[in-house]
Motif scaffolding. Structure first.
Motif, mmCIF file in Angstrom:
data_model
loop_
_atom_site.group_PDB
_atom_site.id
_atom_site.type_symbol
_atom_site.label_atom_id
_atom_site.label_comp_id
_atom_site.label_asym_id
_atom_site.label_seq_id
_atom_site.Cartn_x
_atom_site.Cartn_y
_atom_site.Cartn_z
ATOM 1 N N GLU A 1 -5.447 3.960 3.237
ATOM 2 C CA GLU A 1 -5.051 4.927 2.205
ATOM 3 C C GLU A 1 -4.331 4.166 1.096
ATOM 4 O O GLU A 1 -3.880 3.038 1.305
ATOM 5 C CB GLU A 1 -4.141 6.016 2.780
ATOM 6 C CG GLU A 1 -2.751 5.550 3.172
ATOM 7 C CD GLU A 1 -1.771 6.705 3.460
ATOM 8 O OE1 GLU A 1 -1.910 7.769 2.838
ATOM 9 O OE2 GLU A 1 -0.873 6.517 4.285
ATOM 10 N N HIS B 1 -1.760 2.456 -0.986
ATOM 11 C CA HIS B 1 -0.426 1.936 -0.696
ATOM 12 C C HIS B 1 0.075 1.096 -1.864
ATOM 13 O O HIS B 1 0.692 0.046 -1.661
ATOM 14 C CB HIS B 1 -0.467 1.080 0.571
ATOM 15 C CG HIS B 1 -0.201 1.857 1.831
ATOM 16 N ND1 HIS B 1 -1.195 2.261 2.666
ATOM 17 C CD2 HIS B 1 0.954 2.317 2.396
ATOM 18 C CE1 HIS B 1 -0.669 2.928 3.695
ATOM 19 N NE2 HIS B 1 0.626 2.977 3.543
ATOM 20 N N MET C 1 -2.671 -1.175 5.282
ATOM 21 C CA MET C 1 -1.236 -1.343 5.589
ATOM 22 C C MET C 1 -0.761 -0.776 6.932
ATOM 23 O O MET C 1 -0.195 -1.492 7.751
ATOM 24 C CB MET C 1 -0.447 -0.714 4.426
ATOM 25 C CG MET C 1 0.918 -0.183 4.716
ATOM 26 S SD MET C 1 2.154 -1.471 4.726
ATOM 27 C CE MET C 1 2.605 -1.582 3.006
ATOM 28 N N ASP C 2 -0.966 0.525 7.144
ATOM 29 C CA ASP C 2 -0.307 1.185 8.283
ATOM 30 C C ASP C 2 -0.778 0.628 9.623
ATOM 31 O O ASP C 2 0.039 0.338 10.506
ATOM 32 C CB ASP C 2 -0.559 2.698 8.234
ATOM 33 C CG ASP C 2 0.158 3.370 7.076
ATOM 34 O OD1 ASP C 2 1.052 2.743 6.495
ATOM 35 O OD2 ASP C 2 -0.189 4.524 6.761
ATOM 36 N N ARG D 1 0.072 -3.431 10.002
ATOM 37 C CA ARG D 1 1.399 -3.869 10.461
ATOM 38 C C ARG D 1 1.718 -3.321 11.856
ATOM 39 O O ARG D 1 2.427 -3.973 12.634
ATOM 40 C CB ARG D 1 2.493 -3.570 9.433
ATOM 41 C CG ARG D 1 2.623 -2.164 9.014
ATOM 42 C CD ARG D 1 3.712 -1.937 7.970
ATOM 43 N NE ARG D 1 3.693 -0.552 7.554
ATOM 44 C CZ ARG D 1 4.061 0.461 8.338
ATOM 45 N NH1 ARG D 1 4.514 0.228 9.557
ATOM 46 N NH2 ARG D 1 3.994 1.704 7.889
ATOM 47 N N GLY E 1 1.533 3.537 12.395
ATOM 48 C CA GLY E 1 2.142 3.044 11.157
ATOM 49 C C GLY E 1 2.151 4.116 10.078
ATOM 50 O O GLY E 1 3.015 4.125 9.207
ATOM 51 N N HIS F 1 7.064 5.748 0.943
ATOM 52 C CA HIS F 1 5.681 5.308 1.159
ATOM 53 C C HIS F 1 5.315 4.196 0.162
ATOM 54 O O HIS F 1 5.489 4.359 -1.042
ATOM 55 C CB HIS F 1 4.735 6.506 0.967
ATOM 56 C CG HIS F 1 3.295 6.122 0.995
ATOM 57 N ND1 HIS F 1 2.548 6.087 2.162
ATOM 58 C CD2 HIS F 1 2.457 5.717 0.013
ATOM 59 C CE1 HIS F 1 1.323 5.691 1.878
ATOM 60 N NE2 HIS F 1 1.231 5.466 0.584
ATOM 61 N N GLU G 1 7.980 -0.865 3.343
ATOM 62 C CA GLU G 1 6.625 -1.083 3.876
ATOM 63 C C GLU G 1 6.026 -2.374 3.331
ATOM 64 O O GLU G 1 5.386 -3.131 4.065
ATOM 65 C CB GLU G 1 5.713 0.086 3.458
ATOM 66 C CG GLU G 1 5.629 1.192 4.463
ATOM 67 C CD GLU G 1 4.332 1.982 4.323
ATOM 68 O OE1 GLU G 1 4.162 2.636 3.286
ATOM 69 O OE2 GLU G 1 3.503 1.930 5.254
HETATM 70 ZN ZN ZN Z 1 1.964 3.508 5.017
#
Ligand code: ZN
Length: 295
Positions: free
Chosen positions: A34, A36, A44-45, A48, A125, A171, A176
């Motif tokens: 999505e 970021h 990203m989510d 990590r 994440g 976000h 992040e």
């Molecule tokens: Zn995120």
């Protein structure tokens, strides 16, 4: 990446079985692609969550399941958020609805339980309204499986490690961004940030990104790995104290539990609420905003 291979999909069978014998704990990382911000890659989510899980498994034992890159978005509060922060022009999401996500998660848990894992740490994440639903959902499932369950949602770091008090930046903010910089340095590029006077939205970029810090990210990842180590130890102890049924759920049983116990509760899930703030009718985020009653 750690020297000892901990990623399930990259292990040879003898490595997988030796790791399982040593520590029957599974890590299940979740996220989605999505927006970021322009400075982070979209994954990203899950990137990590997966990387932190690998570091925890290397340090404390366990096996990291393949990351699941499809997650809740578009409906309810997620759609309202996407209208405000993403806009119509660049809608790059690997979204599925809440009920689909939770059924997937149920099957993932069934699989690790049937294989005989004693503990599982589920790390999403991605955050949002499901933050409140995942622990509740795991409580509902716990009596049906032997594997002991624990979840981490969102940044996962116990606390900010930035020296000032300006917070994590929300976000795709500096928190992040710093976490991803620490786990996957090739997925962060601050030179891609927009000019300070450029009109937004900036691909859902958060706040304070210019003060992102790889070092703060590394400290927060270390905190997280320590937390996961402590939780994994606790899950294994809880399993040892429990009386395992050793009667793995069949697919049919999963569907029966879903129908009888989960589906009637879906309407109470935070991620299943439409909320009152609809995106405008001419927004691409309007069509899926209203969450249907799946009960
Ligand atoms: Zn995120």
């Amino acid at each position: 990446m750690p020297t000892r291979e901990v990623r399930w999909e990259r292990m040879f069978p003898d490595e997988l079985e030796a790791a399982f014998q040593q520590c029957p704990l599974a890590y299940l990382p979740y996220g989605l692609c999505e927006p970021h911000g322009p400075q982070n890659t979209l994954g990203m989510d899950a990137l990590r969550a997966h990387a932190a899980s690998c570091l925890a498994a290397a340090a404390h034992g366990g096996i990291v399941a393949p990351p699941f890159y499809w997650h809740i978005h578009e409906h309810g509060g997620y759609g309202t958020w996407a209208h405000r922060r993403v806009g119509d022009a660049r809608p790059w999401l690997t979204a599925i609805p809440s009920w689909m996500f939770f059924k997937n998660m149920f099957y993932h848990i069934r699989a690790v339980d049937a294989l005989g894992f004693h503990g599982a740490i589920l790390f999403s994440g991605h955050s949002g309204p499901h933050h409140a639903d995942v622990p509740k959902f795991l409580d509902m499932l716990q009596s049906h499986v032997d594997v002991r369950l624990f979840c981490i949602i969102g940044a996962g770091a116990p606390e900010s490690r930035f020296p000032d008090d300006k917070g994590m930046g929300g976000h795709a903010g500096r928190g992040e961004t710093s976490l991803l910089w620490a786990t996957d340095a090739d997925c962060v590029d601050l030179s891609r940030m927009p000019a300070s006077d450029a009109p937004g939205p900036h691909f859902a970029m958060g706040d304070e990104v210019e003060t992102s810090s790889r070092r703060a990210g590394e400290q927060m990842v270390a905190d997280l790995v320590q937390l996961m180590g402590a939780k994994s130890k606790q899950l294994l102890e809880d399993y040892a104290k429990s009386q395992p049924k050793r009667a793995p759920l069949t697919f049919e049983r999963v569907e029966a539990i879903w129908e009888a116990e989960i589906r009637p509760q879906l309407k109470t899930f935070a991620s299943m609420q439409s909320g009152t703030e609809s995106p405008p009718e001419d927004s691409r985020w309007y069509a899926n905003w209203h969450v249907p009653d799946r009960g």
